[in-house]
Scaffold this motif. Structure first.
Motif, mmCIF file in Angstrom:
data_model
loop_
_atom_site.group_PDB
_atom_site.id
_atom_site.type_symbol
_atom_site.label_atom_id
_atom_site.label_comp_id
_atom_site.label_asym_id
_atom_site.label_seq_id
_atom_site.Cartn_x
_atom_site.Cartn_y
_atom_site.Cartn_z
ATOM 1 N N HIS A 7 6.629 -9.547 -0.709
ATOM 2 C CA HIS A 7 6.184 -10.294 -1.888
ATOM 3 C C HIS A 7 5.113 -9.530 -2.668
ATOM 4 N N LEU A 8 4.220 -8.873 -1.944
ATOM 5 C CA LEU A 8 3.168 -8.103 -2.625
ATOM 6 C C LEU A 8 3.760 -6.964 -3.441
ATOM 7 N N ASN A 9 4.730 -6.272 -2.886
ATOM 8 C CA ASN A 9 5.364 -5.168 -3.621
ATOM 9 C C ASN A 9 6.135 -5.672 -4.841
ATOM 10 N N GLU A 10 6.759 -6.838 -4.692
ATOM 11 C CA GLU A 10 7.461 -7.428 -5.847
ATOM 12 C C GLU A 10 6.477 -7.788 -6.953
ATOM 13 N N LEU A 11 5.368 -8.394 -6.583
ATOM 14 C CA LEU A 11 4.349 -8.762 -7.574
ATOM 15 C C LEU A 11 3.776 -7.531 -8.266
ATOM 16 N N ALA A 12 3.624 -6.451 -7.493
ATOM 17 C CA ALA A 12 3.108 -5.209 -8.076
ATOM 18 C C ALA A 12 4.099 -4.615 -9.065
ATOM 19 N N LYS A 13 5.401 -4.619 -8.697
ATOM 20 C CA LYS A 13 6.432 -4.093 -9.611
ATOM 21 C C LYS A 13 6.495 -4.906 -10.898
ATOM 22 N N GLU A 14 6.239 -6.211 -10.787
ATOM 23 C CA GLU A 14 6.277 -7.092 -11.960
ATOM 24 C C GLU A 14 4.973 -7.051 -12.760
ATOM 25 N N LYS A 15 4.038 -6.189 -12.326
ATOM 26 C CA LYS A 15 2.759 -5.990 -13.023
ATOM 27 C C LYS A 15 1.852 -7.210 -12.973
ATOM 28 N N HIS A 16 2.103 -8.105 -12.019
ATOM 29 C CA HIS A 16 1.218 -9.268 -11.890
ATOM 30 C C HIS A 16 -0.051 -8.913 -11.119
ATOM 31 N N ILE A 17 0.044 -7.938 -10.213
ATOM 32 C CA ILE A 17 -1.112 -7.503 -9.436
ATOM 33 C C ILE A 17 -1.176 -5.987 -9.434
ATOM 34 N N GLU A 18 -2.313 -5.433 -8.966
ATOM 35 C CA GLU A 18 -2.511 -3.990 -8.868
ATOM 36 C C GLU A 18 -2.211 -3.537 -7.442
ATOM 37 N N LYS A 19 -1.852 -2.240 -7.314
ATOM 38 C CA LYS A 19 -1.511 -1.671 -6.008
ATOM 39 C C LYS A 19 -2.069 -0.259 -5.919
ATOM 40 N N SER A 20 -2.726 0.074 -4.791
ATOM 41 C CA SER A 20 -3.286 1.415 -4.626
ATOM 42 C C SER A 20 -2.203 2.385 -4.166
ATOM 43 N N THR A 21 -2.519 3.684 -4.275
ATOM 44 C CA THR A 21 -1.549 4.716 -3.893
ATOM 45 C C THR A 21 -1.863 5.349 -2.541
ATOM 46 N N GLY A 22 -3.054 5.106 -1.995
ATOM 47 C CA GLY A 22 -3.455 5.745 -0.732
ATOM 48 C C GLY A 22 -3.022 4.930 0.480
ATOM 49 N N ARG A 23 -3.569 5.324 1.615
ATOM 50 C CA ARG A 23 -3.319 4.632 2.882
ATOM 51 C C ARG A 23 -4.629 4.105 3.435
ATOM 52 N N PRO A 24 -4.758 2.847 3.850
ATOM 53 C CA PRO A 24 -3.678 1.863 3.757
ATOM 54 C C PRO A 24 -3.468 1.385 2.323
ATOM 55 N N VAL A 25 -2.266 0.866 2.015
ATOM 56 C CA VAL A 25 -1.978 0.356 0.671
ATOM 57 C C VAL A 25 -2.737 -0.952 0.475
ATOM 58 N N LEU A 26 -3.416 -1.062 -0.664
ATOM 59 C CA LEU A 26 -4.225 -2.248 -0.953
ATOM 60 C C LEU A 26 -3.705 -2.928 -2.223
ATOM 61 N N TYR A 27 -3.847 -4.246 -2.283
ATOM 62 C CA TYR A 27 -3.375 -5.029 -3.409
ATOM 63 C C TYR A 27 -4.514 -5.907 -3.909
ATOM 64 N N TRP A 28 -4.553 -6.150 -5.231
ATOM 65 C CA TRP A 28 -5.570 -7.053 -5.775
ATOM 66 C C TRP A 28 -5.141 -7.593 -7.136
ATOM 67 N N TYR A 29 -5.703 -8.741 -7.467
ATOM 68 C CA TYR A 29 -5.453 -9.353 -8.769
ATOM 69 C C TYR A 29 -6.572 -8.929 -9.717
ATOM 70 N N LYS A 30 -6.199 -8.328 -10.832
ATOM 71 C CA LYS A 30 -7.184 -7.847 -11.794
ATOM 72 C C LYS A 30 -7.622 -9.000 -12.678
ATOM 73 N N GLN A 31 -8.953 -9.173 -12.821
ATOM 74 C CA GLN A 31 -9.516 -10.282 -13.590
ATOM 75 C C GLN A 31 -9.002 -10.250 -15.026
ATOM 76 N N GLU A 32 -8.436 -11.371 -15.465
ATOM 77 C CA GLU A 32 -7.985 -11.456 -16.852
ATOM 78 C C GLU A 32 -9.178 -11.591 -17.782
ATOM 79 N N LYS A 33 -8.965 -11.387 -19.063
ATOM 80 C CA LYS A 33 -10.040 -11.514 -20.048
ATOM 81 C C LYS A 33 -10.548 -12.939 -20.052
#
Length: 890
Positions: free
Chosen positions: A39-65
Motif C-alpha cells: 500500500h505504501l508503494n502504491e501511495l508513493a506511485k500515486e504521488k500521495h506520499i513521499e518515498k526515500s531512495t536509500g536503505r531502509p526505505v522511508l515513507y512520509w506525508y508531506k504537509q500540504e499548504k
C-alpha cells in the motif's frame, strides 16, 4: 468504511513530515508488513506520499499548504514537538489568539519543566505574526510565587500602587496591568495568587477595569489578554476564576513525548551550545543515548540543566588542557543520566535509526545548519564565565597553560607521589645511564640533608631522586614547569624539611645556573619525607575484582578457572542470563558491591563482556562513592591478570592499566594484520640442539620448506619461551609447535616429538600446512569488484587471520578450498554491510543459535576486530551462515 490503503494514508496524514519504515507502520497499525509495504508503494506511485531512495526505505506525508496567516507564522515551529506531541495544543493556542475580538484568556497546565513559559512566549509571537497584536505590543511576564507571602506587595505589583496607600509608598507606581495594556500578561505559577488576587483578576476579566492598591474612587481600563500557567490542576484555583478562563491547554510531560523529540532536544541544545561557545562539541554516542532515554524528574528543563552541567565539565577539560574542542564522555554524566543506558535494551527501534550504532561520535559545529528550534533556558553563559575567570586567575598566577590543572587538583597527592617515587626507584635504568655530575650532586645534596635533618636515606631513595633531578634540569632548561598540587600543605606540614629543601635548591641553582621554582622545592621536600621501603608497604591495597558476563555460567566458570590456576580466593563473579533485564542486573551488582564495600575499601575492577554491562562502572562509582574501573571485552587472560595483581595487593590504577595492556595486546594481534606472514613451524628442546635438530631434519623431509619455515628454539623457561613466540608471531604465522615439553600457546597446536617420530600426527600436521591461502591472487581478482572497503589486500589478510583463529578455536579441519570460499564470502559480506545491502535471513535462526550457542559466540567474538575496522555489525543471520558453512564442511 475505509479500506486498508486509506487507513495507511490516514496514519501518515496524522503525522505529517515524519518518516516511517514499512515495518514501523505495520507495527503501529498491527497489520501484516507485506500488505502495508504494498500500500505504501502504491501511495508513493500515486504521488500521495513521499518515498526515500536509500536503505531502509522511508515513507512520509508531506504537509500540504496551510492558510496564509498560519503559513506566515514561524513562532510555533521553533518548539520541539510542534508537529508531533504538541500539534493539538498548538491548534488550541492559535484558536485562543485568533478568537475575536481580542483573543481568549488561557490557562496552561503542565509539570515543572514542560515548557509552559516558552509556550506562552510563542503564543505572543504568533499573535504578532498573525496580526492579532501590533508589533510593538507588550509581553509582560510575572512569577506569582515571588510575592505569594506578601499579598499587599503582590496586588501592588500587578495592579499598581497609589501614593500614600502604605508606609513607603511615596509616589504612584504603575502596575503590570498598565504595562501590559494592548498586549499579553503572563502570570506564571498563577495558583500562588491568594483568593483576593484571583477575585481582582476575574473582576478585570469581566469588566476590563481594575483599581490600583489604595485607590477606590477611580477605575482604570486596559486591554490585556491573560495567560496563566500552573504546575497544579485547575482545581487549585477558585471556581469563579476557572469559569472565566475559557481556554485550557495541557502540555504533556517528557515521558509522553516521542523519542524523536528527545533526540531533537539533545541535538538542538548541543548545537546551540557550540554556537554560543564558538567551539566544536564532540559527544560520545553513549552520551546522546543516555540523555534520550533517562527519566528526569524536571522534564525538559531538567534535561537542559543536566546538559549544561556536562557541557560545563567539558568546557573545564577544554580550557585547562588546551584542547581543540569540547568532548562529552559518559564518565562525565550525572548518575541519573547514566542510568538511561540501562534502558537501551527496551528502547524502541527508532533509537537505532536516530543514533546509528556505527556513529561513535556526534560532532556539533558552530554555524552549522540545524538550530531550527529555540531553547531559551540554555542561553545562560555564567557557568562558563566562572570557569574562564578561575582558569585565567590560575594562569595569571604563573601556572603554565599546558599544565593539566584538573589532574593535579583532583588526584590524591600522597598516593600519587608514593607511586611516583616507587616507579622511579624500580625503573630498569642502570646507574651508568645517569650522568655522573647528577649522581655527584645527588650525593652532596643528601649528605647535606642527612646532616641537617639528622636522618639517613637509603640508596633506592637517592637513585629515585637522581632520576627526578635529571628530568627536572632538562625540563627547566626547556622552560617547562610542573605545578605542585598541594604546595601550601606540604610547606606547613613539613616546615623543617621545606627549609632544608630551599637550601638544597640553592645548591642545584649554583651548579646548573637554573631557577628552582617553589613548586619544585615542594617536590624536593617530599623526597626528604618519604622512604621507598615505606612506600612499598602502602601498596598493599584491598581492591575487589568482579567479572560480569552474559550467559548462565560464563563469568562464574571463568572466575573459578582463574582461582584454581592462581590458588586464590580473590575474585567475584556474576552471570547475567539473557532473560534478565538490565535494570535488575544493575541492582544486583550494586547490592553485591555494597555488601563487599568494607572488604574492598580501595575500589573495584569490573570486567564485562559486552553490551549494557559496560555502562555500569561510572554509575556505580557515583552512586556508591567508591573508586571503580571498568574493562569491556574481557577474556580469561584479562581476568587472570586482574585477580593476580589484586591478590598481590596492587592499587586499583595499577591493576586497571596492566589489564588494559593485556587486553590491548590481544586485540592488537588481530587489528594490526597488514601483511601476509610466512608460515612457520617451531621445533624446540631444552638446548635448542640435539632433539630439536633431529626434529628439524624430520620436519624438513615432510614439508615444502620453500613455503614453510622451520625454526629451532631453546626451551629453558616457559615464560621466556612464550615471549620468544610472541616476537616470532610479529613476522611469522606459526602453524605448529613441536617439542619435548608440552606447551600451549593461544590457538597454535602442539605436537610432541613422539607424535612426529612415530608418524601418528604427521597427516594432521600436513593438513595444517595446507591452509595457505593465495591472498595475492584473490586480491588481484577482487580489486575491481570490492569498491567500498579500502585496500582489498588488507581486508583479505585480516579475514584470513580471523578465520584461521576461529577455525582453530572451533577445532575443525577445513580444506584450503573451503577456506578460500569462506574468505570471499565474508569479503563480499563486508562490502554489502558497508553499502547497506540486503542481508539474508537464516532459516530457523533461533533454533540454530540455541543448538550452536558456543560456536556462534566464538564467531561473534572472532569478527569484532573486523567490525571495528570497517564500522559494521555482523547480523546474527550472517554469522549463522558462516558457522553453518564451517560445520558442514568439516
Amino acid at each position: 468504511m475505509k479500506n486498508r490503503k486509506e487507513l495507511v494514508f490516514d496514519f501518515l496524514q496524522q503525522q505529517p513530515n515524519v518518516q516511517f519504515s514499512a515495518k514501523e507502520v505495520a507495527e503501529s497499525m498491527e497489520q501484516d508488513r507485506a500488505n502495508i509495504s504494498r500500500h505504501l508503494n502504491e501511495l508513493a506511485k500515486e504521488k500521495h506520499i513521499e518515498k526515500s531512495t536509500g536503505r531502509p526505505v522511508l515513507y512520509w506525508y508531506k504537509q500540504e499548504k496551510i492558510a496564509e496567516k498560519e503559513k506566515e507564522s514561524q513562532a510555533f515551529s521553533k518548539i520541539i514537538g510542534y508537529d508531533l506531541s504538541l500539534k493539538v495544543m498548538i491548534q488550541q493556542a492559535k484558536a485562543a489568539i485568533l478568537y475575536p475580538p481580542r483573543g481568549l484568556h488561557t490557562l496552561i497546565l503542565g509539570e515543572t519543566g514542560t515548557g509552559k513559559s516558552l509556550f506562552a512566549k510563542r503564543m505572543y509571537e504568533f499573535a504578532v505574526e498573525s496580526g492579532a497584536l501590533p508589533p510593538d505590543a507588550p509581553f509582560i511576564s510575572f512569577n506569582s510565587a515571588d510575592y505569594a507571602q506578601n499579598p499587599q506587595l503582590l496586588f501592588g505589583h500587578i495592579f499598581g500602587v497609589k501614593k500614600g496607600s502604605y508606609t513607603g509608598a511615596t509616589e504612584d507606581q504603575p502596575g503590570l496591568m498598565r504595562k501590559a495594556d494592548g498586549g499579553i500578561l503572563f502570570l506564571d505559577e498563577i495558583h500562588r495568587l491568594p483568593p483576593e488576587g484571583q477575585e481582582m483578576l476575574f473582576t478585570f476579566i469581566d469588566k476590563g477595569v481594575y483599581q490600583p492598591l489604595g485607590e477606590s474612587d477611580k477605575e482604570h481600563h486596559a486591554s490585556v489578554q491573560i495567560i496563566g500557567a500552573t504546575t497544579e490542576s485547575s482545581d487549585a484555583l477558585l471556581n469563579t476564576f476557572n469559569r472565566r478562563i475559557p481556554m485550557t491547554i495541557t502540555l504533556p510531560p517528557l515521558s509522553e513525548r516521542t523519542i524523536d523529540e528527545r533526540y531533537q532536544l539533545v541535538a538542538t541544545f548541543l548545537q546551540q551550545e557550540a554556537q554560543r561557545l564558538n567551539q566544536e562539541i564532540y559527544a560520545e554516542r553513549e552520551v546522546i543515548l543516555a540523555f534520550m532515554l533517562y527519566h528526569p524528574e524536571g522534564n525538559f528543563g531538567q534535561v537542559e540543566r543536566d546538559l549544561k552541567l556536562v557541557c560545563a565539565k567539558a568546557f573545564l577539560h577544554y580550557r585547562t588542557n588546551d584542547e581543540d574542542h569540547l568532548t562529552l564522555t559518559q564518565k562525565d554524566l550525572p548518575l541519573q543520566v547514566q542510568k538511561g543506558l540501562l534502558l537501551l535494551k527496551e528502547a524502541p527501534e527508532r533509537v537505532q535509526r536516530l543514533v546509528s550504532p556505527q556513529q561513535k561520535t556526534f560532532i556539533f559545529t558552530p554555524g552549522a545548519d540545524g538550530s531550527r528550534y529555540y531553547l531559551g533556558s540554555g542561553s545562560d553563559m555564567s557557568v562558563y564565565n566562572v570557569i574562564e575567570e578561575r582558569v585565567d586567575e590560575l594562569l595569571r598566577s604563573g601556572v603554565s597553560e599546558k599544565i593539566n590543572l584538573e589532574e593535579f587538583v583532583q588526584s590524591g597527592l600522597s598516593h600519587y607521589f608514593s607511586d611516583y617515587v616507587e616507579q622511579l626507584a624500580n625503573t630498569e635504568v642502570h646507574k651508568e645511564l645517569i650522568p655522573q655530575d647528577i649522581l655527584d650532586l645527588t650525593d652532596r645534596l643528601y649528605e647535606t640533608a642527612q646532616e641537617q635533618l639528622n636522618r639517613t636515606f637509603n640508596s633506592s631513595t637517592r637513585f629515585a631522586f637522581a632520576l627526578h633531578l635529571q628530568s627536572t634540569i632538562d625540563r627547566l632548561k626547556e622552560g617547562r614547569q610542573v605545578v605542585h598540587p598541594d604546595l601550601n600543605s606540604v610547606r606547613k606540614q613539613y616546615s623543617k624539611e621545606f627549609q632544608v629543601a630551599i637550601a638544597l635548591s640553592s645548591m642545584i641553582e649554583d651548579t646548573y645556573a637554573v631557577d628552582i621554582p617553589l613548586d619544585e622545592i615542594g617536590f624536593i621536600t617530599m623526597f626528604l619525607t618519604i622512604d621507598v621501603k615505606q612506600t612499598a608497604k602502602t601498596m598493599q591495597e584491598k581492591v575487589g575484582v568482579l567479572a560480569m558476563m552474559h550467559g548462565q555460567s560464563t563469568a562464574t566458570s571463568m572466575m573459578q578457572t582463574v582461582k584454581e590456576l592462581l590458588d586464590t580466593d580473590t575474585g567475584l563473579a556474576l552471570d547475567m542470563p539473557l532473560t534478565t533485564k538490565v535494570k535488575e542486573m544493575y541492582a544486583t551488582v550494586r547490592d553485591l558491591i555494597k555488601e563487599q564495600k568494607d572488604n574492598f575499601p580501595n575500589g573495584f575492577v569490573l570486567l564485562t563482556d559486552m553490551g549494557s554491562l559496560n555502562a555500569f562502572g561510572n554509575m556505580l562509582m557515583e552512586e556508591l562513592e567508591l573508586p571503580i574501573k571498568s574493562l569491556a571485552m574481557t577474556s580469561t587472560p584479562v581476568v587472570l591478570e586482574a585477580v593476580r595483581l589484586a591478590s598481590m595487593g596492587r592499587p586499583l590504577e595499577d591493576i586497571y592499566q596492566n589489564c588494559q595492556r593485556t587486553l590491548a595486546n590481544g586485540i592488537q594481534q588481530t587489528l594490526t594484520v597488514k601483511k601476509e606472514k610466512t608460515p612457520a613451524i617451531v621445533v624446540t628442546c631444552f638446548t635448542g640442539e640435539g632433539v630439536a635438530k633431529k626434529l628439524e631434519d624430520k620436519v624438513n623431509d615432510l614439508i615444502d620448506t620453500d613455503q614453510t619455515a622451520v625454526i629451532p628454539m631453546q626451551f629453558l623457561q616457559r615464560e621466556t619461551f612464550r615471549q620468544h613466540i610472541d616476537q616470532l608471531m610479529q613476522d611469522y604465522d606459526i602453524k605448529a609447535i613441536i617439542g619435548t615439553v608440552d606447551f600451549e600457546y593461544s590457538h597454535v597446536p602442539f605436537y610432541s616429538a613422539m607424535d612426529i617420530f612415530n608418524g601418528s600426527k604427521v597427516a594432521e600436521l600436513k593438513q595444517k600446512l595446507e591452509t595457505t591461502i593465495p591472498i595475492a591472487q584473490m586480491t588481484t581478482s577482487l580489486e575491481d569488484t570490492l569498491k567500498h572497503v579500502g585496500p582489498v589486500n588488507e581486508l583479505l589478510v585480516t579475514i584470513n587471520e580471523l578465520l584461521n583463529q576461529l577455525i582453530s578455536e572451533m577445532q575443525l579441519n577445513i580444506d584450503t578450498g573451503i577456506r578460500t570460499g569462506v574468505i570471499m564470502h565474508i569479503a563480499f559480506l563486508v562490502e554489502s554491510l558497508k553499502t547497506k545491502g540486503i542481508v539474508r535471513h537464516f532459516p530457523n535462526l533461533d533454533q540454530f543459535i540455541k543448538h550452536q550457542r558456543i560456536f556462534m559466540d566464538m564467531a561473534k567474538t572472532a569478527f569484532i576486530p573486523l567490525e571495528r575496522i570497517y564500522g559494521i555489525t555482523f547480523p546474527d543471520d550472517e554469522l549463522a551462515y558462516i558457522v553453518s558453512m564451517l560445520i558442514e564442511n568439516e
